[in-house]
Enzyme design. Structure first.
Site, PDB file in Angstrom:
ATOM      1  N   GLY A 214       0.812  -1.212   0.000  1.00 36.64           N
ATOM      2  CA  GLY A 214       0.000   0.000   0.000  1.00 36.64           C
ATOM      3  C   GLY A 214       0.846   1.263   0.000  1.00 36.64           C
ATOM      4  O   GLY A 214       0.503   2.255  -0.658  1.00 36.64           O
ATOM      5  N   ASP A 215       1.950   1.253   0.740  1.00 37.87           N
ATOM      6  CA  ASP A 215       2.835   2.414   0.769  1.00 37.87           C
ATOM      7  C   ASP A 215       3.453   2.675  -0.603  1.00 37.87           C
ATOM      8  O   ASP A 215       3.505   3.818  -1.073  1.00 37.87           O
ATOM      9  CB  ASP A 215       3.956   2.194   1.786  1.00 37.87           C
ATOM     10  CG  ASP A 215       3.509   2.452   3.215  1.00 37.87           C
ATOM     11  OD1 ASP A 215       2.597   3.274   3.411  1.00 37.87           O
ATOM     12  OD2 ASP A 215       4.068   1.836   4.126  1.00 37.87           O
ATOM     13  N   SER A 216       3.956   1.614  -1.224  1.00 36.79           N
ATOM     14  CA  SER A 216       4.624   1.793  -2.514  1.00 36.79           C
ATOM     15  C   SER A 216       3.647   2.203  -3.605  1.00 36.79           C
ATOM     16  O   SER A 216       3.977   3.034  -4.464  1.00 36.79           O
ATOM     17  CB  SER A 216       5.349   0.494  -2.911  1.00 36.79           C
ATOM     18  OG  SER A 216       6.357   0.182  -1.972  1.00 36.79           O
TER      19      SER A 216
END
Length: 400
Positions: free
Chosen positions: A173-175
């Protein structure tokens, strides 16, 4: 006559990065890969926790930091103090982009909200990364990748159907959010070339995840269908999955009719005309049976044999690689998809992902690994007009 030096596409673009951990810094990493000058701001007494992240350290230093902070400069600056805020404002006047991933309202609390910063520099693009976005009833909540992946519908789909939701082995999700943030930044810069004005880019983790869920939402609204966890297969897309060999596993994707006919010929069966498997829908109805039949065949061969046969019959296939296999892969090596960059902090070369995507005329590059804390503070403050005496006083006051 020598060829002119090729400048990367973002050469001359100055980015201030206020983020920490992954989502915001991954946006900064992508921009830095293509030539932007990325100035990472960290509090002198509260550096980015990513400096200590990861399963492996060399000389007590994180190898993860070498990647997430590559191509960046490090400046220490305490934004909780007024003098630190004044220095940031002076730096903003020279910048093109500011990336931050604090909880919404934090910059405003420090007197550094978009209205203030864009009065200083109307051309500034402010890219804001958060769990829930800058507006809405949940915008105030802290958000991590795991939470965003769940809210955005992705976590429900990952894992075996008889077990709780699983997760990918990376902060997906962060990337994803960092990638969307970088895309939004580029679109805002493109618009600025025509309008002369910057704008705010609002990238939320849960929305970035939602963007990858295909037709999940209308399938439920219009058809009453809720996708469920399906383990290693994609329901009704067959054959497409991991198949066991005598010495490992391979991925085979042959769900289109023409590909499936080639797979059936390769194995030596009449499956292409068998009513159970002859059409896309039929293969979907009999997916488990078909996968087991293919697995019986692959178990009798090595990975190398299966991959060689698939290549000869133009059937998409590939190995299930670990890092070891990727480092040994000839194609990955030929494409320079893994680079080796010397890290002064670690005292050794660090193998890392290359720059993607590849541009034919203005490619990106990795010039440096993650910097030591504050290694560029003096140089940046020199440019901003702070004398050595000024800097010494600021350091004594824990401003830098």
């Amino acid at each position: 006559m020598t060829d002119p030096i090729v400048q990367p596409p973002l050469s001359g673009v100055r980015v201030i990065e206020l983020g920490q951990l992954i989502a915001g810094p991954f946006c900064g990493q992508l921009l830095g890969d293509f030539g932007a000058e990325v100035i990472k701001i960290e509090a002198p007494d509260r550096p980015d926790p990513a400096r200590d992240w990861g399963a492996v350290k060399v000389k007590d230093q994180s190898v993860f930091w070498a990647i997430i902070a590559r191509n960046k400069k490090s400046v220490t600056l305490n934004l909780r103090l007024q003098k630190g805020q004044e220095i940031l404002k002076r730096l903003v006047s020279t910048a093109d982009v500011l990336v931050e991933n604090f909880r919404p309202g934090t910059l405003e609390k420090w007197g550094l909200g978009p209205e203030t910063l864009m009065q200083i520099n109307p051309r500034l693009v402010i890219t804001r990364v958060s769990g829930y976005g800058q507006t809405g009833p949940e915008s105030h909540k802290p958000g991590y990748a795991a939470v965003g992946e769940a809210k955005g519908g992705l976590r429900h789909l990952i894992g075996e159907p008889d077990r709780p939701p699983a997760r990918a082995g990376v902060s997906l999700g962060d990337s994803l959010t960092g990638t969307f943030a970088a895309l939004g930044t580029m679109m805002a810069l493109f618009h600025r070339e025509r309008s002369g004005r910057g704008q705010v880019v609002d990238a939320a983790i849960y929305e970035s995840v939602m963007a990858f869920t295909e037709s999940l939402i209308p399938e439920y609204e219009l058809g009453g269908h809720t996708r469920q966890r399906s383990g290693g297969i994609l329901p009704r897309i067959a054959p497409s999955g991991a198949y066991p060999c005598s010495d490992g596993m391979v991925i085979i994707g042959a769900n289109q009719d023409t590909l499936f006919a080639r797979l059936a010929k390769m194995i030596g069966t009449d499956w292409a005309t068998d009513p159970r498997f002859a059409t896309h829908d039929a293969r979907g109805d009999n997916q488990l049976e078909l996968d087991e039949l293919i697995s019986v065949w692959t178990r009798g061969h090595t990975m190398k044999e299966v991959l060689r046969l698939c290549e000869a019959h133009a059937v998409p296939s590939g190995p299930v690689n670990t890092a070891k296999e990727m480092l040994e892969d000839e194609h990955i090596r030929a494409r320079q998809a893994i680079l080796r960059i010397f890290s002064p902090m670690l005292g050794t070369e660090v193998p890392m992902q290359g720059v993607m995507p590849k541009l034919s005329d203005t490619p990106g590059s990795v010039q440096s690994t993650g910097p030591a804390l504050g290694q560029d503070t003096r140089a940046i403050l020199d440019v901003l007009g702070y004398s050595p005496d000024d800097q010494a006083k600021l350091r004594d006051e824990n401003v830098i």
